[in-house]
Design an enzyme around this catalytic site. Structure first.
Site, short mmCIF file in Angstrom:
data_model
loop_
_atom_site.label_atom_id
_atom_site.label_comp_id
_atom_site.label_asym_id
_atom_site.label_seq_id
_atom_site.Cartn_x
_atom_site.Cartn_y
_atom_site.Cartn_z
N GLU A 1 6.19 21.51 -5.54
CA GLU A 1 5.26 21.28 -6.62
C GLU A 1 5.51 22.16 -7.76
O GLU A 1 5.76 23.20 -7.86
CB GLU A 1 3.88 21.40 -6.15
CG GLU A 1 2.88 21.13 -7.03
CD GLU A 1 1.39 21.42 -6.90
OE1 GLU A 1 0.40 20.93 -7.38
OE2 GLU A 1 1.42 22.32 -5.90
N LYS B 1 0.09 12.54 -9.29
CA LYS B 1 -0.84 12.89 -8.37
C LYS B 1 -2.43 12.38 -8.64
O LYS B 1 -2.77 12.40 -9.95
CB LYS B 1 -1.20 14.40 -8.22
CG LYS B 1 -1.88 15.21 -7.24
CD LYS B 1 -2.02 16.53 -7.49
CE LYS B 1 -3.08 17.41 -6.24
NZ LYS B 1 -2.94 18.68 -6.18
N CYS C 1 0.58 18.64 -2.53
CA CYS C 1 -0.71 19.60 -2.39
C CYS C 1 -1.74 19.14 -1.75
O CYS C 1 -1.69 18.83 -0.51
CB CYS C 1 -0.86 20.47 -3.58
SG CYS C 1 -1.34 22.02 -3.37
#
Length: 505
Positions: free
Chosen positions: A271, A328, A380
């Site tokens: 990430e 995301k 994540c």
């Protein structure tokens, strides 16, 4: 018979805290999964013979035990990376724990107010499942410390692809209650002996069926194995967005990728691996690919500019033979965006963390592609959402999650996060590649078992193969919604029966 002191209301208040902490001990890194059978039973016992006020208090204290022991690692990010003084960081952490514990206070009150006189073997597991579902949804959700996560390596793991983590939480609560009922003294009548035999049979049947289900192949291999190269940069959080460290960070990822040689088909970086935008990183990604062959690909996390002025996405970017882009969707409050931003920005340093102005993407379900396979991307915290992952995984062949757990230092938070990722692989019967900044970088098979991993807090590379798979598990097709609806119906059925009994008397 219980000691007389355990019937003292004040003693029960005190016992609520350690009872809640048993849930944390059942999860990573302790992995004492039998405690996940005990903790729900203790909460139910604490709620017996008390009024609504005490049910609220004991439920809340139980929740403080759960979250105080299980998620107080947020102190690390607030103090060490948010630069809040210890007193302020401790107060904010306490507020976080105390606020989450209100959900268990609600749990206790609901049981005492509506379900105390129902059949606990039905209503208690159903209520437990619904309260975990509420936690996963309310205020964007916090699906952490779920009871079912304790059963990755227990006999109940075979149920995971069928019922998902929430269903296994319910089975855990049910099995613990069955064992508790079996241990209770009773009169030696023929009727009670039959009941005890039925309870024993069910208590044995649930884990036995889980063991049998472990042998079920829900998915099948698809195509040839992929050779992956995962890079763990181990960049300190305080250096990540420091312009003076940019050149060193770039060189770190290039040097580590060079160690992999021409073996990998696909390079995976974690990430926000580089402190660059995609257009700035394009040449660097091509350099990393230069020795990997003309058919190689690279996927990395980067911040990308959104269409909104001055705002960014937390994204996955592809290069070479890999294709697609993903922004995301499930953002972390305060870490990636600041709720009530106009009020909170500037108050303390924690509300002004670097790159905390992300906006969510809308591509869901979304996929990346490489070598004829579809990849389900998860960035994540997204991997904590079982339903989200199930939708993302449909029509995919493998899961990719990237993360940066350096926010939480040497705490147990990253270890919990890793087992949550393993649970998603087991739920979907999909292999997973997990690339992180400082651990735990790993390859996980379709049964949630770790094939290989890197140690935490080391700059290193992991080379290995991943076998894509096709097909679907029952949970991947349905998600958790049917289970939640079934639990609502069970509770209403129990309430209906209770009303009829009261009316008859």
């Amino acid at each position: 018979m219980l000691p007389e002191a355990l019937h003292n209301p004040r003693i029960k208040h005190l016992l609520a805290l350690p009872s809640g902490a048993l849930i944390t001990l059942s999860l990573a890194p302790f992995n004492l999964w039998p405690l996940s059978l005990v903790a729900p039973v203790l909460l139910l016992w604490l709620l017996q013979d008390c009024n609504a006020r005490n049910a609220l208090l004991r439920g809340w204290l139980f929740g403080v035990g759960v979250f105080g022991s299980g998620v107080s690692w947020v102190y690390v990010s607030i103090h060490e990376h948010g630069h809040a003084p210890p007193l302020l960081a401790g107060s904010m952490t306490w507020g976080f724990v105390a606020g989450l514990a209100l959900l268990f206070a609600l749990h206790g009150w609901l049981w005492q107010r509506f379900f105390r006189d129902t059949q606990a073997l039905i209503s208690w597991p159903a209520l437990w499942v619904l309260m975990e579902g509420l936690r996963a949804w309310l205020l964007t959700g916090f699906p952490w410390l779920l009871l079912g996560n304790a059963h990755l390596d227990s006999p109940f793991s075979g149920w995971v692809p069928v019922l998902g983590v929430y269903g296994v939480s319910g089975l855990s609560a049910l099995t613990g209650l069955l064992i508790f009922r079996l241990l209770q003294p009773s009169l030696h009548t023929h009727r009670l002996s039959c009941i005890r035999l039925s309870l024993l049979t069910l208590a044995l049947l649930l884990p036995a069926a889980g063991v049998l289900l472990q042998k079920q192949q829900w998915t099948q291999p698809f195509g040839e194995p992929l050779q992956l190269g995962l890079v763990q940069g181990n960049i300190a959080q305080q250096d990540k967005w420091d312009p003076r460290q940019r050149r060193q960070i770039i060189q770190q990822y290039l040097d580590l990728s060079h160690q992999l040689g021409d073996t990998p088909d696909l390079l995976l970086w974690p990430e926000t691996a580089l402190p660059l935008l995609p257009e700035q990183a394009e040449g660097i990604l091509q350099t990393a690919l230069s020795q990997a062959g003309s058919n190689a690909g690279l996927i990395t996390g980067l911040a990308s500019r959104s269409e909104s002025a001055g705002r960014f996405h937390n994204s996955l970017i592809t290069a070479g033979a890999a294709e697609g882009r993903y922004h995301k969707v499930k953002l972390v409050p305060f870490g990636e965006y600041v709720p009530m931003e106009d009020w909170l920005r500037g108050l303390i340093a924690f509300f002004d963390l670097p790159m905390s102005s992300f906006i969510p993407g809308t591509e869901h379900p979304a996929q990346l592609t490489f070598a004829g396979t579809h990849i389900a991307p998860l960035i994540c915290y997204e991997v904590a959402y079982a339903g989200f992952t199930a939708r993302q995984a449909r029509d995919s062949h493998w899961l990719l999650t990237v993360s940066n757990d350096s926010w939480f230092g040497t705490s147990i938070g990253p270890l919990q996060h890793f087992d949550i990722a393993r649970m998603r692989a087991l739920e979907t019967a999909r292999p997973m590649a997990r690339a992180t900044n400082n651990g735990i970088t790993a390859l996980i098979d379709h049964r949630g078992q770790v094939q290989d991993r890197l140690p935490q807090f080391e700059a290193a590379v992991l080379s290995g193969s991943l076998q894509p798979r096709e097909g679907s598990t029952p949970f991947m097709l349905t998600g958790p919604l049917p289970l939640w609806l079934a639990c609502i119906l069970l509770l209403e059925w129990q309430r209906y029966g209770l009303r009829r009994r009261k009316k008859a008397h």
